[in-house]
Scaffold this active site. Sequence first.
Site, PDB file in Angstrom:
ATOM      1  N   SER A 118      46.131   1.778  78.700  1.00  0.00           N
ATOM      2  CA  SER A 118      45.764   1.373  77.348  1.00  0.00           C
ATOM      3  C   SER A 118      46.100  -0.089  77.084  1.00  0.00           C
ATOM      4  O   SER A 118      46.963  -0.695  77.739  1.00  0.00           O
ATOM      5  CB  SER A 118      46.503   2.246  76.328  1.00  0.00           C
ATOM      6  OG  SER A 118      47.881   1.920  76.300  1.00  0.00           O
TER       7      SER A 118
ATOM      8  N   CYS B 100      37.570   4.635  81.402  1.00  0.00           N
ATOM      9  CA  CYS B 100      37.740   3.339  80.734  1.00  0.00           C
ATOM     10  C   CYS B 100      36.414   2.599  80.634  1.00  0.00           C
ATOM     11  O   CYS B 100      36.185   1.841  79.702  1.00  0.00           O
ATOM     12  CB  CYS B 100      38.780   2.499  81.460  1.00  0.00           C
ATOM     13  SG  CYS B 100      38.470   2.339  83.229  1.00  0.00           S
TER      14      CYS B 100
ATOM     15  N   GLU C  54      43.890  -3.645  84.020  1.00  0.00           N
ATOM     16  CA  GLU C  54      42.583  -3.025  83.791  1.00  0.00           C
ATOM     17  C   GLU C  54      42.774  -2.095  82.603  1.00  0.00           C
ATOM     18  O   GLU C  54      43.409  -1.047  82.716  1.00  0.00           O
ATOM     19  CB  GLU C  54      42.125  -2.260  85.034  1.00  0.00           C
ATOM     20  CG  GLU C  54      40.628  -2.043  85.082  1.00  0.00           C
ATOM     21  CD  GLU C  54      40.196  -0.710  84.513  1.00  0.00           C
ATOM     22  OE1 GLU C  54      40.075  -0.637  83.274  1.00  0.00           O
ATOM     23  OE2 GLU C  54      39.984   0.222  85.281  1.00  0.00           O
TER      24      GLU C  54
ATOM     25  N   LYS D 277      54.028   4.395  89.970  1.00  0.00           N
ATOM     26  CA  LYS D 277      54.430   5.191  88.812  1.00  0.00           C
ATOM     27  C   LYS D 277      53.163   5.740  88.167  1.00  0.00           C
ATOM     28  O   LYS D 277      52.520   5.071  87.363  1.00  0.00           O
ATOM     29  CB  LYS D 277      55.228   4.346  87.822  1.00  0.00           C
ATOM     30  CG  LYS D 277      56.258   5.142  86.983  1.00  0.00           C
ATOM     31  CD  LYS D 277      55.690   6.287  86.166  1.00  0.00           C
ATOM     32  CE  LYS D 277      55.076   5.798  84.877  1.00  0.00           C
ATOM     33  NZ  LYS D 277      54.610   6.966  84.027  1.00  0.00           N
TER      34      LYS D 277
ATOM     35  N   TRP E 143      45.844   8.749  84.049  1.00  0.00           N
ATOM     36  CA  TRP E 143      45.698  10.176  84.342  1.00  0.00           C
ATOM     37  C   TRP E 143      44.254  10.628  84.530  1.00  0.00           C
ATOM     38  O   TRP E 143      44.011  11.781  84.869  1.00  0.00           O
ATOM     39  CB  TRP E 143      46.337  11.014  83.232  1.00  0.00           C
ATOM     40  CG  TRP E 143      46.040  10.574  81.827  1.00  0.00           C
ATOM     41  CD1 TRP E 143      46.886   9.861  81.005  1.00  0.00           C
ATOM     42  CD2 TRP E 143      44.850  10.798  81.059  1.00  0.00           C
ATOM     43  NE1 TRP E 143      46.294   9.625  79.791  1.00  0.00           N
ATOM     44  CE2 TRP E 143      45.042  10.195  79.790  1.00  0.00           C
ATOM     45  CE3 TRP E 143      43.641  11.448  81.311  1.00  0.00           C
ATOM     46  CZ2 TRP E 143      44.073  10.225  78.782  1.00  0.00           C
ATOM     47  CZ3 TRP E 143      42.668  11.478  80.319  1.00  0.00           C
ATOM     48  CH2 TRP E 143      42.898  10.877  79.075  1.00  0.00           C
TER      49      TRP E 143
ATOM     50  N   LEU F  17      51.082  12.586  82.581  1.00  0.00           N
ATOM     51  CA  LEU F  17      50.118  13.638  82.235  1.00  0.00           C
ATOM     52  C   LEU F  17      49.372  14.171  83.452  1.00  0.00           C
ATOM     53  O   LEU F  17      48.768  15.254  83.380  1.00  0.00           O
ATOM     54  CB  LEU F  17      49.107  13.119  81.205  1.00  0.00           C
ATOM     55  CG  LEU F  17      49.664  12.816  79.813  1.00  0.00           C
ATOM     56  CD1 LEU F  17      48.563  12.275  78.917  1.00  0.00           C
ATOM     57  CD2 LEU F  17      50.292  14.057  79.191  1.00  0.00           C
TER      58      LEU F  17
ATOM     59  N   ASP G   4      45.421  19.879  87.299  1.00  0.00           N
ATOM     60  CA  ASP G   4      46.346  18.952  86.648  1.00  0.00           C
ATOM     61  C   ASP G   4      45.709  18.177  85.505  1.00  0.00           C
ATOM     62  O   ASP G   4      46.317  17.984  84.449  1.00  0.00           O
ATOM     63  CB  ASP G   4      46.882  17.972  87.703  1.00  0.00           C
ATOM     64  CG  ASP G   4      48.146  17.250  87.260  1.00  0.00           C
ATOM     65  OD1 ASP G   4      48.842  17.767  86.367  1.00  0.00           O
ATOM     66  OD2 ASP G   4      48.444  16.187  87.836  1.00  0.00           O
TER      67      ASP G   4
END
Length: 504
Positions: free
Chosen positions: A239, A294, A260, A185, A161, A189, A99
């Site tokens: 983001s 991140c 975050e 949620k 993702w 992607l 995935d």
Amino acid sequence: MANSIPSRHLFIDGEWREPVRKNRIPVVNPATEQIVGDIPAATSEDVDFAVEVARRALKRNGGKEWASASGAHRAKYLRAIAAKIIEKKSELARLEAIDCGKPLDEAAWDIDDVAGCFEYHADLAEALDAKQNASIALPMDTFECHVIREPIGVVGLITPWNYPMLMATWKVAPALAAGCAAILKPSELASVTCLELGEVCREVGLPPGILNILTGLGPEAGGPLASHPDVDKIAFTGSNATGSKIMIAAAQNVKPVTLELGGKSPIVVFDDVDIDKAVEWALFGCFWTNGQICSATSRLIVHEKIAAEFLDKLVKWAKNIKISDPLEEGCRLGPVVSGGQYEKILKFVETARREGATISFGGKRPQHLKKGFYIEPTIISDVTTSMQIWREEVFGPVLCVKTFATEEEAIELANDTHYGLGSAVISNDLARCDRVTKAFESGIVWVNCSQPCFSQAPWGGRKRSGFGRELGEWGLDNYLNIKQVTRYISNEPWGWYQPPTAKL
């Protein structure tokens, strides 16, 4: 088929339910660019239904099924989820690799961490029972005071993702441990394993409506969830741009948020190190998870005395990284998640070249891989602080390199960013490491390493990297309301007002 994925609907009220508008989103394997299935596309109608279901689940049987049940009761479900995840580990790791492009070994490590995170939060749920009704010492002996910890309510959890199932678990596990009902949620992607978490919950008998999973596009599902008046809290990882929108949406109802967000983390290497050991940590800190982290320490700040040798070894080690299909044995760098991300990263590299930086290695598609969203591990030197590659998050396997002469200069360069998620320092001088650690403007500091993460330790940033902490006891606190209960225990009247005079 090796690349097949399960066909699922939305997971609402403990059941698989088709989206109201019946829309679906194709799933593209980033290693092959082939469509391997699809996921349901939730919209605002599905969000409304899931929120209603979650609120009803919290109140069912007077809350005794979940919200007001003991932490020990909830812990049994969390441990059952952990055990089921370990049982399904090989399949979940395979789906994760297909995935999002993560190497299979990394995906398997992630699934172990998922199970460990649920186990840890089961421990926290049990410990919560002992903290209930904790007494508060007061300066007046005519009062008694205690504190009750209550679930915050229905929470919306919006996840990224790059670690699909693990990042979801960082939010789902503490939310459930606290007694909340959650609506997850995940990113459109990479949602496949998050849907499988719904199947895990169904199999272990989690009470219906306690965890609901809505896949779909951000504006169509994430936006309505963030702004929903009956959602009591939003936790988001992603983001900065989306984080700002979520803050605005949540502000309309004055609901708490945990964010975050991005990072442009430094790794500072002094001249007293074992160079090969430091080189491996520098690579791991930026190229782990295909560079899509991140907290990636993507700004390498290396002492000028060892810079030439360090860069030479960095390139040699990078050339030795196995780039392949994530399912291939020994893969250490897979494709980035999507065609859009692939183009974005290449554009960053080209901009760095145009601005005068040197592409010391990588920056292009590997010659042996004609299909898939693959980018070689990229090392960019001769970087200045005004360049885009120094200032902006790439979210890909791109490491930029700058030198320093003094400890003070290294600290100044490390803090030269709008972000403040992670920082790393590598030196054999532990007193120096301690000084630098205190000077770093970040929520996480790694000493003589980069990227280790444990469920027991707090995770979160400063500045534009967001606020709030996940994991550890701090993460559980995000999902609890604190209620003060104060009781007057004296038999004497309060005596503030003069009592009325009795009439004859």
